[in-house]
Design an enzyme around this catalytic site. Structure first.
Site, short mmCIF file in Angstrom:
data_model
loop_
_atom_site.label_atom_id
_atom_site.label_comp_id
_atom_site.label_asym_id
_atom_site.label_seq_id
_atom_site.Cartn_x
_atom_site.Cartn_y
_atom_site.Cartn_z
N LYS A 163 0.83 -1.22 0.00
CA LYS A 163 0.00 0.00 0.00
C LYS A 163 0.87 1.27 0.00
O LYS A 163 0.65 2.18 -0.79
CB LYS A 163 -0.94 0.01 1.22
CG LYS A 163 -1.87 -1.19 1.28
CD LYS A 163 -2.79 -1.14 2.48
CE LYS A 163 -2.10 -1.23 3.82
NZ LYS A 163 -1.38 -2.51 4.09
N ARG A 220 11.44 -1.54 10.85
CA ARG A 220 10.37 -1.21 11.80
C ARG A 220 10.34 -2.22 12.94
O ARG A 220 10.49 -3.42 12.70
CB ARG A 220 9.02 -1.19 11.07
CG ARG A 220 8.71 0.13 10.42
CD ARG A 220 7.52 0.08 9.51
NE ARG A 220 6.34 -0.55 10.08
CZ ARG A 220 5.16 -0.60 9.45
NH1 ARG A 220 5.04 -0.05 8.26
NH2 ARG A 220 4.13 -1.19 10.00
N ARG A 226 -0.18 -9.06 13.61
CA ARG A 226 -0.80 -8.09 12.70
C ARG A 226 -1.65 -8.79 11.64
O ARG A 226 -2.69 -8.28 11.23
CB ARG A 226 0.29 -7.21 12.05
CG ARG A 226 0.90 -6.24 13.06
CD ARG A 226 2.25 -5.74 12.62
NE ARG A 226 2.16 -4.89 11.45
CZ ARG A 226 3.17 -4.70 10.60
NH1 ARG A 226 4.31 -5.31 10.78
NH2 ARG A 226 3.01 -3.90 9.58
N ARG A 268 11.69 -5.29 4.59
CA ARG A 268 11.35 -3.86 4.48
C ARG A 268 12.32 -2.99 5.28
O ARG A 268 12.67 -3.31 6.41
CB ARG A 268 9.92 -3.65 4.99
CG ARG A 268 9.56 -2.19 5.14
CD ARG A 268 8.09 -1.93 5.13
NE ARG A 268 7.34 -2.64 6.16
CZ ARG A 268 6.00 -2.69 6.18
NH1 ARG A 268 5.29 -2.09 5.24
NH2 ARG A 268 5.38 -3.36 7.13
N ARG A 313 -9.50 0.42 9.06
CA ARG A 313 -9.00 -0.92 9.36
C ARG A 313 -10.07 -1.77 10.06
O ARG A 313 -9.82 -2.93 10.38
CB ARG A 313 -7.78 -0.82 10.25
CG ARG A 313 -6.48 -1.06 9.49
CD ARG A 313 -5.37 -0.95 10.47
NE ARG A 313 -4.17 -1.64 10.15
CZ ARG A 313 -3.11 -1.07 9.57
NH1 ARG A 313 -3.17 0.15 9.13
NH2 ARG A 313 -2.01 -1.77 9.42
P1 ADP Z 1 2.24 -1.83 3.21
O1 ADP Z 1 2.25 -0.33 3.16
O2 ADP Z 1 1.03 -2.43 2.56
O3 ADP Z 1 2.46 -2.39 4.59
P2 ADP Z 1 4.78 -1.59 1.77
O4 ADP Z 1 4.42 -0.75 0.61
O5 ADP Z 1 5.58 -0.96 2.85
O6 ADP Z 1 3.48 -2.34 2.36
O7 ADP Z 1 5.55 -2.87 1.20
C1 ADP Z 1 6.06 -3.87 2.07
C2 ADP Z 1 7.46 -4.29 1.59
O8 ADP Z 1 7.33 -5.00 0.35
C3 ADP Z 1 8.40 -3.13 1.32
O9 ADP Z 1 9.71 -3.54 1.68
C4 ADP Z 1 8.30 -2.90 -0.18
O10 ADP Z 1 9.50 -2.36 -0.73
C5 ADP Z 1 8.03 -4.31 -0.71
N1 ADP Z 1 7.11 -4.36 -1.85
C6 ADP Z 1 6.04 -3.58 -2.10
N2 ADP Z 1 5.44 -3.94 -3.26
C7 ADP Z 1 6.15 -4.99 -3.75
C8 ADP Z 1 6.02 -5.81 -4.91
N3 ADP Z 1 5.04 -5.64 -5.80
N4 ADP Z 1 6.93 -6.81 -5.09
C9 ADP Z 1 7.93 -7.01 -4.18
N5 ADP Z 1 8.10 -6.26 -3.07
C10 ADP Z 1 7.22 -5.27 -2.83
P1 AMP Z 2 0.89 0.23 9.06
O1 AMP Z 2 2.00 1.22 8.90
O2 AMP Z 2 -0.31 0.56 8.23
O3 AMP Z 2 1.37 -1.20 8.85
O4 AMP Z 2 0.40 0.33 10.57
C1 AMP Z 2 1.30 0.06 11.65
C2 AMP Z 2 0.52 -0.03 12.95
O5 AMP Z 2 -0.13 1.23 13.22
C3 AMP Z 2 -0.61 -1.05 12.99
O6 AMP Z 2 -0.15 -2.35 13.30
C4 AMP Z 2 -1.51 -0.47 14.10
O7 AMP Z 2 -0.97 -0.72 15.38
C5 AMP Z 2 -1.39 1.03 13.84
N1 AMP Z 2 -2.43 1.53 12.91
C6 AMP Z 2 -2.25 2.01 11.66
N2 AMP Z 2 -3.41 2.40 11.10
C7 AMP Z 2 -4.37 2.14 12.03
C8 AMP Z 2 -5.77 2.30 12.07
N3 AMP Z 2 -6.45 2.77 11.02
N4 AMP Z 2 -6.42 1.93 13.19
C9 AMP Z 2 -5.76 1.46 14.26
N5 AMP Z 2 -4.44 1.26 14.30
C10 AMP Z 2 -3.74 1.61 13.20
#
Ligand code: ADP
Ligand code: AMP
Length: 210
Positions: free
Chosen positions: A13, A156, A167, A123, A88
């Site tokens: 995302k 992270r 999660r 990541r 969420r």
């Molecule tokens: P989210 O925001 O949904 O938690 P991220 O955008 O941070 O996910 O992506 C999670 C990890 O996967 C990051 O390290 C990112 O660089 C990698 N990633 C994202 N999209 C792809 C893809 N299509 N193929 C391989 N790796 C990806």
């Molecule tokens: P994310 O960066 O989207 O993976 O979110 C990291 C963490 O932030 C999650 O595991 C939750 O603890 C918190 N979080 C993010 N968005 C929300 C939301 N909309 N509602 C509640 N907790 C959230």
């Protein structure tokens, strides 16, 4: 254009939001990034938020909904925004209606549980901007450094195996029901195969938006 990106943690995302933000000049609203920022301060609220982030649980609705509504009322959201990580759960989705927030489209990034584990463990993030990299799939130009600022990238705290597991559990229990909710709503809904390489996912999203 107001968009929601839905999908499991690690689905991509944030990565896709970054592309869309640049291409369409939309505000990129990541509730995870907002909360990570809040958690760094030295206040009682920061301490509370940190506990939820570190355990992989959702931050309570009364905290996050207020933060989100305040954020999307800021000036830069007037031309459109991308919500990454919100809503969420059902109460959060309904809160958007209650606040008369118009959503044009929901894009669901579909991926399997097996794939997200390797994505999240590889990541690396630039905390100040929220830019995310992957050690294999999207490495920075210089190892361990953000491409734009040259600052340090970090892993992270919640990208550890035991927190990832929690999660994912929370996702299935609280967030997945939103798929049905949005499919049955009037809002445009697209499902994209997010297991494909980043550029392909981006082009599929752009096609859905055209
Ligand atoms: P989210 O925001 O949904 O938690 P991220 O955008 O941070 O996910 O992506 C999670 C990890 O996967 C990051 O390290 C990112 O660089 C990698 N990633 C994202 N999209 C792809 C893809 N299509 N193929 C391989 N790796 C990806
Ligand atoms: P994310 O960066 O989207 O993976 O979110 C990291 C963490 O932030 C999650 O595991 C939750 O603890 C918190 N979080 C993010 N968005 C929300 C939301 N909309 N509602 C509640 N907790 C959230």
């Amino acid at each position: 254009m107001n968009l929601i990106l839905l999908g499991m943690p690690g689905a991509g995302k944030g990565t896709q939001a970054e592309h869309l933000q640049k291409k369409f000049s939309l505000a990129n609203v990541s509730t995870g990034a907002i909360l990570r920022d809040v958690s760094k301060s030295n206040t009682p609220q920061a301490k509370k938020v940190r506990q939820f982030l570190d355990s992989g649980k959702l931050v309570p609705n009364e905290i996050i909904i207020e933060m989100l509504v305040k954020r999307i009322n800021e000036k830069d959201c007037a031309n459109g925004f991308i919500l990454d990580g919100f809503p969420r759960n059902l109460e959060q989705a309904i809160s958007l209606d209650d606040a008369s927030v118009n959503i044009d489209r929901v894009i669901f990034l579909r991926i399997s549980e097996d794939e997200i584990v390797s994505r999240m463990s590889g990541r690396r993030v630039h905390l100040a901007s929220g830019r995310s990299y992957h050690v294999i799939h999207n490495p920075p130009k210089i190892d361990g450094k953000d491409d734009i600022t040259g600052e340090e990238l970090v892993q992270r705290d919640d990208d550890k195996p035991e927190v990832i597991k929690k999660r994912v559990e929370v996702y299935f229990r609280e967030t997945e029901p939103l798929l049905k909710f949005y499919k049955n709503s009037q809002i445009n809904f697209n499902e994209i195969d997010a297991s494909k390489p980043m550029k392909i996912v981006t082009s599929k999203i752009l096609k859905a938006l055209s």
